[in-house]
Design a protein around this motif. Sequence first.
Motif, PDB file in Angstrom:
ATOM      1  N   ALA A 126       0.823  -1.035   0.062  1.00  0.00           N
ATOM      2  CA  ALA A 126       0.170  -0.072   0.063  1.00  0.00           C
ATOM      3  C   ALA A 126       0.834   1.174  -0.035  1.00  0.00           C
ATOM      4  N   LYS A 127       1.709   1.280   1.079  1.00  0.00           N
ATOM      5  CA  LYS A 127       2.583   2.551   0.964  1.00  0.00           C
ATOM      6  C   LYS A 127       3.566   2.540  -0.495  1.00  0.00           C
ATOM      7  N   THR A 128       3.964   1.393  -1.240  1.00  0.00           N
ATOM      8  CA  THR A 128       4.660   1.638  -2.495  1.00  0.00           C
ATOM      9  C   THR A 128       3.369   2.343  -3.697  1.00  0.00           C
ATOM     10  N   VAL A 129       2.452   1.542  -3.707  1.00  0.00           N
ATOM     11  CA  VAL A 129       1.475   1.970  -4.594  1.00  0.00           C
ATOM     12  C   VAL A 129       1.135   3.466  -4.201  1.00  0.00           C
ATOM     13  N   LEU A 130       0.713   3.919  -2.941  1.00  0.00           N
ATOM     14  CA  LEU A 130       0.517   5.394  -2.778  1.00  0.00           C
ATOM     15  C   LEU A 130       1.592   6.226  -3.183  1.00  0.00           C
ATOM     16  N   SER A 131       2.828   6.033  -3.314  1.00  0.00           N
ATOM     17  CA  SER A 131       3.885   6.906  -3.842  1.00  0.00           C
ATOM     18  C   SER A 131       3.877   6.977  -5.326  1.00  0.00           C
ATOM     19  N   TRP A 132       3.104   6.154  -6.084  1.00  0.00           N
ATOM     20  CA  TRP A 132       3.175   6.317  -7.384  1.00  0.00           C
ATOM     21  C   TRP A 132       2.151   7.126  -8.000  1.00  0.00           C
ATOM     22  N   PRO A 133       2.205   8.098  -9.054  1.00  0.00           N
ATOM     23  CA  PRO A 133       1.528   9.020  -9.837  1.00  0.00           C
ATOM     24  C   PRO A 133       0.042   8.217  -9.943  1.00  0.00           C
ATOM     25  N   LEU A 134      -0.998   9.003  -9.662  1.00  0.00           N
ATOM     26  CA  LEU A 134      -2.349   8.595  -9.681  1.00  0.00           C
ATOM     27  C   LEU A 134      -2.556   7.666 -10.936  1.00  0.00           C
ATOM     28  N   ALA A 135      -2.112   8.175 -12.245  1.00  0.00           N
ATOM     29  CA  ALA A 135      -2.578   7.116 -13.283  1.00  0.00           C
ATOM     30  C   ALA A 135      -1.876   5.703 -13.244  1.00  0.00           C
ATOM     31  N   LYS A 136      -0.664   5.601 -12.693  1.00  0.00           N
ATOM     32  CA  LYS A 136      -0.117   4.497 -12.542  1.00  0.00           C
ATOM     33  C   LYS A 136      -0.759   3.465 -11.375  1.00  0.00           C
ATOM     34  N   ARG A 137      -1.119   4.210 -10.310  1.00  0.00           N
ATOM     35  CA  ARG A 137      -1.781   3.628  -9.161  1.00  0.00           C
ATOM     36  C   ARG A 137      -3.409   3.211  -9.563  1.00  0.00           C
ATOM     37  N   ARG A 138      -3.992   3.928 -10.632  1.00  0.00           N
ATOM     38  CA  ARG A 138      -5.343   3.377 -11.051  1.00  0.00           C
ATOM     39  C   ARG A 138      -4.905   2.127 -11.948  1.00  0.00           C
ATOM     40  N   GLY A 139      -3.880   1.970 -12.672  1.00  0.00           N
ATOM     41  CA  GLY A 139      -3.669   1.114 -13.527  1.00  0.00           C
ATOM     42  C   GLY A 139      -3.262  -0.398 -12.884  1.00  0.00           C
ATOM     43  N   TYR A 140      -2.536  -0.166 -11.607  1.00  0.00           N
ATOM     44  CA  TYR A 140      -2.297  -1.151 -10.858  1.00  0.00           C
ATOM     45  C   TYR A 140      -3.382  -1.703 -10.171  1.00  0.00           C
ATOM     46  N   LEU A 141      -4.234  -0.865  -9.657  1.00  0.00           N
ATOM     47  CA  LEU A 141      -5.389  -1.308  -8.870  1.00  0.00           C
ATOM     48  C   LEU A 141      -6.669  -1.782  -9.819  1.00  0.00           C
ATOM     49  N   TYR A 142      -6.836  -1.104 -10.865  1.00  0.00           N
ATOM     50  CA  TYR A 142      -8.169  -1.534 -11.607  1.00  0.00           C
ATOM     51  C   TYR A 142      -7.917  -2.214 -12.935  1.00  0.00           C
ATOM     52  N   GLY A 143      -6.909  -2.245 -13.557  1.00  0.00           N
ATOM     53  CA  GLY A 143      -6.063  -2.725 -14.764  1.00  0.00           C
ATOM     54  C   GLY A 143      -6.048  -1.845 -15.820  1.00  0.00           C
ATOM     55  N   ARG A 144      -5.681  -1.937 -16.935  1.00  0.00           N
ATOM     56  CA  ARG A 144      -5.436  -1.398 -17.826  1.00  0.00           C
ATOM     57  C   ARG A 144      -6.283  -1.844 -19.182  1.00  0.00           C
ATOM     58  N   PRO A 145      -6.770  -1.272 -19.785  1.00  0.00           N
ATOM     59  CA  PRO A 145      -7.439  -2.073 -21.235  1.00  0.00           C
ATOM     60  C   PRO A 145      -6.477  -2.856 -21.683  1.00  0.00           C
ATOM     61  N   ASN A 146      -7.040  -3.924 -22.203  1.00  0.00           N
ATOM     62  CA  ASN A 146      -6.279  -5.040 -22.856  1.00  0.00           C
ATOM     63  C   ASN A 146      -6.647  -4.724 -24.458  1.00  0.00           C
ATOM     64  N   GLU A 147      -6.396  -5.636 -25.321  1.00  0.00           N
ATOM     65  CA  GLU A 147      -6.613  -5.438 -26.921  1.00  0.00           C
ATOM     66  C   GLU A 147      -8.259  -5.571 -27.150  1.00  0.00           C
ATOM     67  N   TYR A 148      -9.040  -5.936 -26.145  1.00  0.00           N
ATOM     68  CA  TYR A 148     -10.189  -5.742 -26.328  1.00  0.00           C
ATOM     69  C   TYR A 148     -11.060  -4.728 -25.685  1.00  0.00           C
ATOM     70  N   GLY A 149     -10.191  -4.040 -25.073  1.00  0.00           N
ATOM     71  CA  GLY A 149     -10.845  -2.725 -24.358  1.00  0.00           C
ATOM     72  C   GLY A 149     -11.287  -3.022 -23.038  1.00  0.00           C
ATOM     73  N   LYS A 150     -11.233  -4.256 -22.559  1.00  0.00           N
ATOM     74  CA  LYS A 150     -11.475  -4.543 -21.153  1.00  0.00           C
ATOM     75  C   LYS A 150     -10.452  -4.303 -20.086  1.00  0.00           C
ATOM     76  N   PRO A 151     -10.642  -4.072 -18.958  1.00  0.00           N
ATOM     77  CA  PRO A 151      -9.400  -3.770 -17.887  1.00  0.00           C
ATOM     78  C   PRO A 151      -9.007  -5.327 -17.607  1.00  0.00           C
ATOM     79  N   ALA A 152      -7.727  -5.159 -17.636  1.00  0.00           N
ATOM     80  CA  ALA A 152      -7.050  -6.572 -17.307  1.00  0.00           C
ATOM     81  C   ALA A 152      -5.516  -6.150 -16.489  1.00  0.00           C
TER      82      ALA A 152
END
Length: 79
Positions: free
Chosen positions: A25-51
Motif C-alpha cells: 500500500a505504501k509503495t502504490v501510494l507513492s506512485w502517480p495517480l495514473a499508475k496507481r489506478r492501472g495497478y489497482l483497476y487494470g489497464r485496457p487490453n486489446e479488447y478494451g476490457k480492464p486487465a
Amino acid sequence: MNTANLPDGREVCTSSEEWRAYCEAKTVLSWPLAKRRGYLYGRPNEYGKPANGVMQKRGEAALRKLEDEIRLIWQQRQK
C-alpha cells in the motif's frame, strides 16, 4: 524475528501478511495517480476490457482491502 510498527500502532513481524500489505500500500501510494489506478483497476487490453490489475488478479475483496490500507496511510500522513 524482525518486527516493525504499523501506522495503527500494532507491532508485527516483518515477514507477516500485515507487513507485506502495508508495504504494498505504501509503495502504490507513492506512485502517480495514473499508475496507481492501472495497478489497482487494470489497464485496457486489446479488447478494451480492464486487465492485469489487482481487481482482475486477486478479486474485489483484495482490491477493497488494499484501497482501505492506502486510505489509512494517506490519512495518517495528513495529521
